[in-house]
Design a protein around this motif. Structure first.
Motif, short mmCIF file in Angstrom:
data_model
loop_
_atom_site.label_atom_id
_atom_site.label_comp_id
_atom_site.label_asym_id
_atom_site.label_seq_id
_atom_site.Cartn_x
_atom_site.Cartn_y
_atom_site.Cartn_z
N ARG A 372 79.80 -68.39 29.16
CA ARG A 372 78.32 -68.21 29.31
C ARG A 372 77.26 -68.78 30.24
NH1 ARG A 372 75.71 -64.12 26.87
NH2 ARG A 372 74.35 -65.32 25.48
N VAL A 373 77.44 -69.82 30.08
CA VAL A 373 76.68 -70.51 31.28
C VAL A 373 77.39 -71.41 31.91
CG1 VAL A 373 76.35 -72.38 29.57
CG2 VAL A 373 73.94 -72.13 31.39
N SER A 374 76.74 -72.06 32.59
CA SER A 374 77.10 -73.10 33.68
C SER A 374 76.88 -73.80 34.57
CB SER A 374 77.75 -72.60 35.32
OG SER A 374 76.45 -71.88 36.34
N PHE A 375 76.77 -75.32 34.32
CA PHE A 375 76.41 -76.74 34.71
C PHE A 375 76.49 -77.02 36.24
CE2 PHE A 375 75.88 -81.07 34.78
CZ PHE A 375 74.52 -81.03 34.31
N THR A 376 75.04 -77.12 36.90
CA THR A 376 74.43 -77.57 38.30
C THR A 376 75.09 -79.00 38.14
OG1 THR A 376 73.77 -75.63 38.72
CG2 THR A 376 73.58 -77.63 39.92
N ASP A 377 76.74 -79.02 38.35
CA ASP A 377 76.81 -80.52 38.78
C ASP A 377 76.23 -81.38 40.50
OD1 ASP A 377 78.48 -81.41 36.05
OD2 ASP A 377 80.25 -79.85 37.03
N ARG A 378 75.77 -82.78 40.27
CA ARG A 378 75.11 -82.66 41.40
C ARG A 378 74.96 -84.66 41.43
NH1 ARG A 378 70.24 -80.01 41.50
NH2 ARG A 378 71.22 -78.58 42.61
N ALA A 379 75.90 -84.51 41.92
CA ALA A 379 76.06 -86.36 41.96
C ALA A 379 74.98 -86.96 42.26
CB ALA A 379 77.88 -86.66 43.20
N GLY A 380 74.99 -88.39 41.69
CA GLY A 380 74.36 -89.29 41.60
C GLY A 380 73.38 -90.24 40.84
N GLY A 381 73.73 -89.34 39.12
CA GLY A 381 73.22 -90.09 37.98
C GLY A 381 73.72 -90.95 37.60
N GLY A 382 73.20 -91.31 36.89
CA GLY A 382 73.97 -93.09 36.61
C GLY A 382 73.62 -93.28 35.16
#
Length: 574
Positions: A372-382
């Protein structure tokens, strides 16, 4: 010396710290368990001053050798015992300690109980404290006909009675429940009592415990009734203040309360939920019940912000921070319950840096239904990296997804850092910020000697709310019409200063305020139904979308709750 002389006309005995001799009374009840063993006695010949109590607790430290109905005289030292210690700010309980007891006769009639009911309890809760005494009410003359707390204090240690009390907080694991003697006072639609403002303390609430076996204590839910009479001495304790310790309990009559189910979202509606699952770790036996709640009562929301997910070995403090086993076990249970195969995102905390149960490493976790929904993965989080906001093709984007909001800010010391993520539903980006703000632990109780009570925990919560609001403003500064949701266990009321700071000058709005007042609660504490969990929405959702909010009452009102929080669901069309 008589009991009413010892109790006096203020909260503090005029003989505190002094020895008293041959104080007469009839034993009304004995306490033979716990660390506070002793008995209550009451003078059968009261004075004509309604401010002076005729009852007092005699602390024996070991199992008392007297029986109900004994006429005794007591020689001992008058003491003001503060449950929880003086640092708690609690009122004190007047006691006679180090007693020498002489039995005069046995088998005497116990003084008739004072009836506590709607007519006897004043509508005003408490006077303001004396500014010359740091806001304490201890030295103020009692006005039992004007203030509820003064009325209860004037009955401290006396034999009292309530009749047909409606349960307003369910039985807890410690065999305690709360009733109200004022059936119409701020009644909620499901039988509780609403705490709707700092001036709405609800004077009719009274805690009930038992002098008998806890195995026989009723398993009550909100809206049930203790029919008949409940009778016993009026005590004061650390956890709830004035408490009727029952030698005789009424009969439990069920009110038939059932757990709620929200409606299913339509194909065009995005359903976003927040749910505090209360220190969930792989060793718990509640996974199937949580899964059933998410699938059946919440109707499988598209996005679920979970609070209090613990690491893979729970409270064992060995450096483990991963929570993949905890989350996977819940996802598998959801599938077994007939729900979707959720995907998930989170960021591990730094070991032992986010508060909560030592070793548990609680954190927020996003569940989402990839169908139903997609997650936008964007590297760099910690764990220690702050997420930012950039402008790409005229739209706002997070510099990392998932990312943590301002984790180095001192506001998050020993507390959970917000988790931010980008989701896409039907081509529209939705920014979701999962929160678990600083708890109310350490705040003074409503029954404190300091009035109004000091809410010390909100200092940190206000700083946290400021940081969250600033981050939301960063998003809206780039994209004014962005769909932004800040949700979670805010640990504060919808009318609180914390919420006002979160909302700011219109960046967010707490959507629970769209409900009728008597339906605004997510938690039940000491007879007060209140808001702790919230979903706040940006102007684009509030004004441009047809949204619907639901506080789904499946936990807070029930003695067999699997969490102490009720989940919240927001449905809207991005």
């Amino acid at each position: 010396m008589r009991v009413h002389d010892i109790q006096g006309t203020t909260r503090i005995s005029p003989f505190a710290g002094q020895k008293v001799t041959d104080v007469p009374g009839i034993v009304t009840a004995t306490r033979t368990y716990g660390s506070s063993k002793g008995f209550w006695m009451q003078d059968p010949t009261p004075d004509d001053n309604p401010a002076t109590s005729e009852g007092v607790f005699v602390f024996t430290s070991s199992t008392p050798k007297v029986a109900v109905g004994d006429s005794v005289t007591v020689t001992g030292t008058v003491s003001e015992y503060v449950p929880g210690g003086t640092s708690s700010g609690n009122q004190s309980l007047t006691e006679i300690t180090k007693p020498v007891i002489a039995t005069v006769s046995t088998g005497n009639a116990v003084p008739a109980p004072v009836v506590i009911d709607e007519r006897s309890v004043p509508d005003h809760y408490t006077p303001a404290g004396d500014t010359a005494a740091a806001g304490s009410v201890n030295g103020l003359p009692l006005e039992p006909e004007t203030y509820a707390l003064d009325y209860y204090e004037s009955l401290e240690g006396m034999n009292v009675q309530v009749s047909d009390g409606r349960v307003v907080t369910a039985t807890d694991p410690y065999s305690e429940l709360w009733v109200t003697v004022k059936p119409r006072e701020h009644r909620t639609h499901r039988g509780g009592t609403l705490y709707g403002s700092y001036d709405s303390q609800n004077t009719g609430r009274l805690q009930i415990q038992s002098l008998g076996s806890t195995a026989d204590f009723p398993k009550a839910d909100v809206g049930d009734t203790l029919t008949g009479t409940t009778t016993g001495p009026l005590d004061f304790n650390q956890f709830g203040g004035y408490t009727l310790v029952a030698g005789k309990l009424g009969t439990l009559e069920s009110g038939g309360l059932e757990r709620e189910t929200t409606r299913e979202q339509s194909s065009r509606e995005l359903a976003v939920a927040t749910y505090n699952v209360e220190n969930l770790d792989p060793s718990d036996a509640t996974f199937d019940k949580h899964a059933s709640a998410i699938v059946n009562n919440l109707q499988s929301p598209d996005i679920v912000s979970l609070e209090e997910i613990q690491d893979n070995n729970g409270a064992k403090d060995d450096g483990t921070v991963d929570a993949n086993e905890t989350v996977t076990k819940l996802i598998d249970a959801i599938v077994a319950a007939g729900g979707p195969k959720y995907d998930w995102r989170s960021i591990n905390p730094v070991n032992d840096q986010d508060g909560g149960e030592p070793g548990g490493n609680i954190r927020q976790v996003f569940l989402f239904n990839p169908q139903r929904v997609s997650f936008t993965d964007r590297a760099g989080g910690g764990s220690t990296t702050a997420v930012g906001v950039t402008k790409v093709h005229g739209k706002a984007e997070l510099t990392a997804s998932p990312g943590r909001v301002d984790p180095a800010n001192a506001a998050w010391t020993n507390s959970r850092k917000p988790l931010a993520g980008e989701f896409v539903f039907r081509g529209r980006t939705v920014f979701v910020i999962a929160n678990h703000l600083n708890s109310k632990g350490g705040d003074q109780a409503l029954t404190a000697q300091y009035q109004p009570p000091v809410r010390g925990s909100e200092v940190q919560r206000h700083a946290q709310a400021t940081a969250v609001n600033a981050f939301v403003k960063d998003i809206l500064a780039v994209q004014k019409n962005a769909d932004v949701i800040a949700l979670g266990d805010m640990n504060d009321f919808e009318f609180s200063g914390t919420t006002q700071i979160l909302e700011g000058d219109g960046a967010l709005w707490s959507a629970i305020k769209s409900l009728p007042r008597r339906e605004r609660y997510t938690y039940d504490y000491q007879g007060n139904q209140q808001v702790l969990d919230q979903i706040l929405i940006s102007p684009a959702i509030r004004r441009g979308c047809d949204f619907e909010y639901d506080s789904v009452h499946i936990n807070s009102e029930f003695h067999d709750q699997i969490s102490d929080h009720d989940p919240q669901v927001l449905r809207f069309r991005p």
